[in-house]
Scaffold this motif. Structure first.
Motif, PDB file in Angstrom:
ATOM      1  N   PHE A   7     121.793 -23.123  92.342  1.00  0.00           N
ATOM      2  CA  PHE A   7     122.937 -23.024  93.483  1.00  0.00           C
ATOM      3  C   PHE A   7     121.839 -22.644  94.797  1.00  0.00           C
ATOM      4  O   PHE A   7     121.551 -22.463  95.505  1.00  0.00           O
ATOM      5  N   ARG A   8     120.939 -21.851  93.411  1.00  0.00           N
ATOM      6  CA  ARG A   8     120.275 -20.906  94.697  1.00  0.00           C
ATOM      7  C   ARG A   8     119.446 -21.274  96.181  1.00  0.00           C
ATOM      8  O   ARG A   8     118.450 -21.232  96.170  1.00  0.00           O
ATOM      9  N   LEU A   9     118.294 -22.941  94.710  1.00  0.00           N
ATOM     10  CA  LEU A   9     118.182 -23.893  95.543  1.00  0.00           C
ATOM     11  C   LEU A   9     118.989 -24.271  96.522  1.00  0.00           C
ATOM     12  O   LEU A   9     117.795 -24.905  97.443  1.00  0.00           O
ATOM     13  N   LEU A  10     120.153 -24.406  96.195  1.00  0.00           N
ATOM     14  CA  LEU A  10     121.048 -25.680  97.078  1.00  0.00           C
ATOM     15  C   LEU A  10     120.668 -24.527  98.687  1.00  0.00           C
ATOM     16  O   LEU A  10     120.919 -25.318  99.734  1.00  0.00           O
ATOM     17  N   LEU A  11     121.371 -23.280  97.915  1.00  0.00           N
ATOM     18  CA  LEU A  11     121.258 -22.231  99.516  1.00  0.00           C
ATOM     19  C   LEU A  11     120.302 -22.850 100.637  1.00  0.00           C
ATOM     20  O   LEU A  11     120.074 -23.015 101.066  1.00  0.00           O
ATOM     21  N   ALA A  12     118.646 -22.501  99.787  1.00  0.00           N
ATOM     22  CA  ALA A  12     117.567 -22.755 100.593  1.00  0.00           C
ATOM     23  C   ALA A  12     118.015 -23.810 101.406  1.00  0.00           C
ATOM     24  O   ALA A  12     117.499 -23.571 102.722  1.00  0.00           O
ATOM     25  N   ALA A  64     129.826 -18.003 105.842  1.00  0.00           N
ATOM     26  CA  ALA A  64     130.386 -19.381 105.872  1.00  0.00           C
ATOM     27  C   ALA A  64     129.448 -20.767 105.480  1.00  0.00           C
ATOM     28  O   ALA A  64     130.376 -21.488 104.291  1.00  0.00           O
ATOM     29  N   ARG A  65     127.635 -20.418 105.503  1.00  0.00           N
ATOM     30  CA  ARG A  65     127.021 -21.764 104.938  1.00  0.00           C
ATOM     31  C   ARG A  65     127.555 -20.983 103.476  1.00  0.00           C
ATOM     32  O   ARG A  65     126.998 -22.200 103.119  1.00  0.00           O
ATOM     33  N   VAL A  66     127.253 -20.274 103.497  1.00  0.00           N
ATOM     34  CA  VAL A  66     127.069 -19.929 102.096  1.00  0.00           C
ATOM     35  C   VAL A  66     127.737 -20.723 101.094  1.00  0.00           C
ATOM     36  O   VAL A  66     127.899 -21.139  99.783  1.00  0.00           O
ATOM     37  N   GLU A  67     129.489 -20.608 101.471  1.00  0.00           N
ATOM     38  CA  GLU A  67     130.780 -20.261 100.791  1.00  0.00           C
ATOM     39  C   GLU A  67     130.790 -22.175 100.852  1.00  0.00           C
ATOM     40  O   GLU A  67     131.030 -22.649  99.759  1.00  0.00           O
ATOM     41  N   ASP A  68     130.130 -23.147 101.942  1.00  0.00           N
ATOM     42  CA  ASP A  68     130.222 -24.532 101.918  1.00  0.00           C
ATOM     43  C   ASP A  68     129.040 -24.415 101.513  1.00  0.00           C
ATOM     44  O   ASP A  68     129.166 -26.178 100.838  1.00  0.00           O
ATOM     45  N   ALA A  69     128.009 -24.424 100.674  1.00  0.00           N
ATOM     46  CA  ALA A  69     127.324 -24.338  99.814  1.00  0.00           C
ATOM     47  C   ALA A  69     127.420 -24.600  98.822  1.00  0.00           C
ATOM     48  O   ALA A  69     127.274 -25.560  97.215  1.00  0.00           O
ATOM     49  N   TRP A  70     128.417 -23.616  98.374  1.00  0.00           N
ATOM     50  CA  TRP A  70     129.393 -23.080  96.657  1.00  0.00           C
ATOM     51  C   TRP A  70     130.042 -24.058  96.458  1.00  0.00           C
ATOM     52  O   TRP A  70     129.961 -24.231  95.168  1.00  0.00           O
ATOM     53  N   TRP A  72     130.302 -27.600  97.641  1.00  0.00           N
ATOM     54  CA  TRP A  72     129.585 -28.599  97.939  1.00  0.00           C
ATOM     55  C   TRP A  72     128.400 -28.996  96.070  1.00  0.00           C
ATOM     56  O   TRP A  72     128.851 -29.632  95.456  1.00  0.00           O
ATOM     57  N   TRP A  73     128.262 -27.527  95.345  1.00  0.00           N
ATOM     58  CA  TRP A  73     127.616 -27.487  94.087  1.00  0.00           C
ATOM     59  C   TRP A  73     128.696 -27.710  93.308  1.00  0.00           C
ATOM     60  O   TRP A  73     128.600 -29.095  92.142  1.00  0.00           O
ATOM     61  N   ASN A  74     129.858 -26.768  93.142  1.00  0.00           N
ATOM     62  CA  ASN A  74     130.987 -27.195  92.462  1.00  0.00           C
ATOM     63  C   ASN A  74     131.683 -28.858  92.326  1.00  0.00           C
ATOM     64  O   ASN A  74     132.077 -29.186  91.554  1.00  0.00           O
ATOM     65  N   ASP A  75     132.063 -28.644  93.619  1.00  0.00           N
ATOM     66  CA  ASP A  75     132.453 -30.534  94.248  1.00  0.00           C
ATOM     67  C   ASP A  75     131.281 -31.288  92.838  1.00  0.00           C
ATOM     68  O   ASP A  75     132.113 -32.715  92.659  1.00  0.00           O
ATOM     69  N   ALA A  76     130.026 -31.212  93.266  1.00  0.00           N
ATOM     70  CA  ALA A  76     128.679 -32.534  92.746  1.00  0.00           C
ATOM     71  C   ALA A  76     129.167 -32.022  90.921  1.00  0.00           C
ATOM     72  O   ALA A  76     127.686 -32.550  91.082  1.00  0.00           O
ATOM     73  N   GLY A  77     129.767 -30.554  90.492  1.00  0.00           N
ATOM     74  CA  GLY A  77     129.371 -30.534  89.208  1.00  0.00           C
ATOM     75  C   GLY A  77     128.910 -30.045  88.839  1.00  0.00           C
ATOM     76  O   GLY A  77     128.023 -29.756  87.481  1.00  0.00           O
ATOM     77  N   ARG A  78     128.259 -29.100  89.960  1.00  0.00           N
ATOM     78  CA  ARG A  78     127.305 -28.079  88.973  1.00  0.00           C
ATOM     79  C   ARG A  78     125.631 -28.495  88.839  1.00  0.00           C
ATOM     80  O   ARG A  78     124.901 -28.112  87.935  1.00  0.00           O
TER      81      ARG A  78
END
Length: 111
Positions: A7-12, A64-70, A72-78
């Motif tokens: 998830f930290r990678l995705l945040l980047a 809000a952008r962090v929450e959007d990424a979270w 997305w990550w969860n919807d994509a199956g982490r």
């Protein structure tokens, strides 16, 4: 603390130019802090799987952008790190993409 490294990678990808750091306050509580390039910041305590109060300074849209990424990550199956790819085009443009569905993010040029 490294439970959600993918998830930290995705945040980047979602927050280019931001720094992702751990913050420890005077009481010893550890939090994940996002520091935007404009000086904005958002901090969330690391409380296991529970939720804590997010504090921020500057742009409230940063969290809000962090929450959007979270979401997305969860919807994509982490997805883990190995589910992402990187490409640099002949013109120098670079992108990172999610292998499973082709979602991609531009990688900003450094210079």
């Amino acid at each position: 603390m490294r439970t959600h490294d993918p998830f930290r990678l995705l945040l980047a990808f979602h927050l280019p130019g931001a720094e992702i750091v751990y913050h420890i306050d005077d009481a010893g509580t550890t939090a994940l802090q996002i520091q935007g390039p404009d000086g904005s910041w958002a901090r969330a305590p690391l409380t296991g799987e529970g939720t804590g109060t997010v504090t921020y300074g500057g742009d409230p849209g940063l969290w809000a952008r962090v929450e959007d990424a979270w979401r997305w990550w969860n919807d994509a199956g982490r997805p883990s790190h190995d589910r992402f790819g990187y490409v640099r085009e002949a013109d120098g443009a670079a992108r990172v993409w999610y292998i499973s569905d082709g979602t991609s993010w531009a990688v900003p040029a450094h210079g």
